[in-house]
Design a protein around this motif. Sequence first.
Motif, mmCIF file in Angstrom:
data_model
loop_
_atom_site.group_PDB
_atom_site.id
_atom_site.type_symbol
_atom_site.label_atom_id
_atom_site.label_comp_id
_atom_site.label_asym_id
_atom_site.label_seq_id
_atom_site.Cartn_x
_atom_site.Cartn_y
_atom_site.Cartn_z
ATOM 1 N N ALA A 86 66.055 51.551 -19.811
ATOM 2 C CA ALA A 86 65.171 52.326 -18.947
ATOM 3 C C ALA A 86 65.020 53.761 -19.436
ATOM 4 O O ALA A 86 64.044 54.434 -19.102
ATOM 5 C CB ALA A 86 65.690 52.316 -17.507
ATOM 6 N N ASP A 87 65.979 54.239 -20.217
ATOM 7 C CA ASP A 87 65.868 55.580 -20.810
ATOM 8 C C ASP A 87 64.944 55.578 -22.024
ATOM 9 O O ASP A 87 64.586 56.635 -22.544
ATOM 10 C CB ASP A 87 67.253 56.099 -21.224
ATOM 11 N N LEU A 88 64.544 54.381 -22.459
ATOM 12 C CA LEU A 88 63.666 54.259 -23.626
ATOM 13 C C LEU A 88 62.266 53.799 -23.245
ATOM 14 O O LEU A 88 61.274 54.334 -23.738
ATOM 15 C CB LEU A 88 64.277 53.278 -24.646
ATOM 16 N N ILE A 89 62.166 52.798 -22.365
ATOM 17 C CA ILE A 89 60.850 52.221 -22.050
ATOM 18 C C ILE A 89 60.397 52.522 -20.621
ATOM 19 O O ILE A 89 59.280 52.166 -20.245
ATOM 20 C CB ILE A 89 60.843 50.695 -22.286
ATOM 21 N N GLY A 90 61.249 53.148 -19.827
ATOM 22 C CA GLY A 90 60.857 53.521 -18.470
ATOM 23 C C GLY A 90 61.592 52.749 -17.396
ATOM 24 O O GLY A 90 62.013 51.609 -17.593
#
Length: 430
Positions: free
Chosen positions: A73-77
């Motif tokens: 979630a820190d990369l793709i949302g």
Amino acid sequence: MIIGDEKMSRVQHIAIAICFLMNMCDGMNVMTISYTTNAISKEWMVAPSNLGLVFSAGLLGMALGAMFLAPKADLIGRKSVILISALWMGIASVFTGFAQSITTLVLLRFFTGLGIGSMLACTSTLAAEYAPQRTKSFWVSFVMAGYPAGAVLSGLTANYIITQYGWKAFFFSTGVITLLTTPFTFLFLNESLDFLLKKQPVNALVKINRILKSMNKKVLSVLPTKEIKYSQSSVIVLFNHEKIKSTIVLWLSFFLSFAALYFLTSWIPKIAAISGMSASLAIYAGILFNMGALFGIIFQGYLSAKFGLKNIICYFLLVTAVLMILFGFVKDPFFLLLLFCLIGFGIQGGFIGLYAVAAKLYETEIRSTGIGWAIGFGRLGAIIGPFLGGILISQGISISLNFTFFAIPVFIAAVATLFIQLKKEVAYEK
């Protein structure tokens, strides 16, 4: 700019509501195996040790989901991972309704656990990033209250569905309900503004301005300068010189709280029966424990917003430790049920506050990673707690001594929480 302490907008309320709903699905999917254990054991003639593997597989999946899926979630949302998690656990639960062997059940509970573990970390992250700064602790705790709410709801319907249609129908219905929530999430849940501003993915400005318009805020002409404090969102950054002490203490608090909590949730029906309650009262003991948890979580969030998060968590857990020690002195069934409710109120209320602590401890770029790994490490305690409790009970250790034994990690977690160093959050300026 963006999220300050002004009155919450419709967009913020929707984000909080959907995160609460998704955590309800989490609570339902976690408890399906607990409510169907007796029916599975009778139908398949399964030994308790094999059912223990099913429980362990689910918990292992939750730990790995929190550690390795949630950080994505820190990369793709946040929204993307919430959707993936819901689809994942919904499909796995539906397929569990068609399981024909204990091996298949173990594998499917593992895969369901991956989605469950990832969901909890991402919903708490998104709630923290949409909540007003002053009441962030309350709204994160409110969102996490969806978990026991789902557990209570599934508990109230389990007996009817299992009796009328069989245990497989219960898994199937829970999975379908979870899948039915995904269109609402896709259509109405917005991505985190914090994430869009900090990560600035493709079309970030368009997405940010669409959200700002819906919140009646001034749109941006250009994106702010992208500040890169962390070049990666791996677990390594959680142990830099600024965070190492607080990360270790947070993980310890999660581990000890999970151990005590899952000892209670796993053994309360059995403990209630041993204490002399009827079978029906023993079932209600578990429901009352989760009802107490629901109110405890919300009340803790309210108090934390007024008097400080760490102090309130500490008080909740300390009172819980005292209540657990007093358990051996209570004999009346009514007061035992009341005590189960109060213990659920205290331990879940205090424990869930740790999610808000993690959300405050870690910056946007590493928030899902930080929360996910704290939950994942804590889940190891969730595996050890029920196992250790089973050993103690099988060795003839009295229930009162069991409760006193598990009051110790609750006490340590309470004190340890005070040593987590939180920086004061600064709201964006308009």
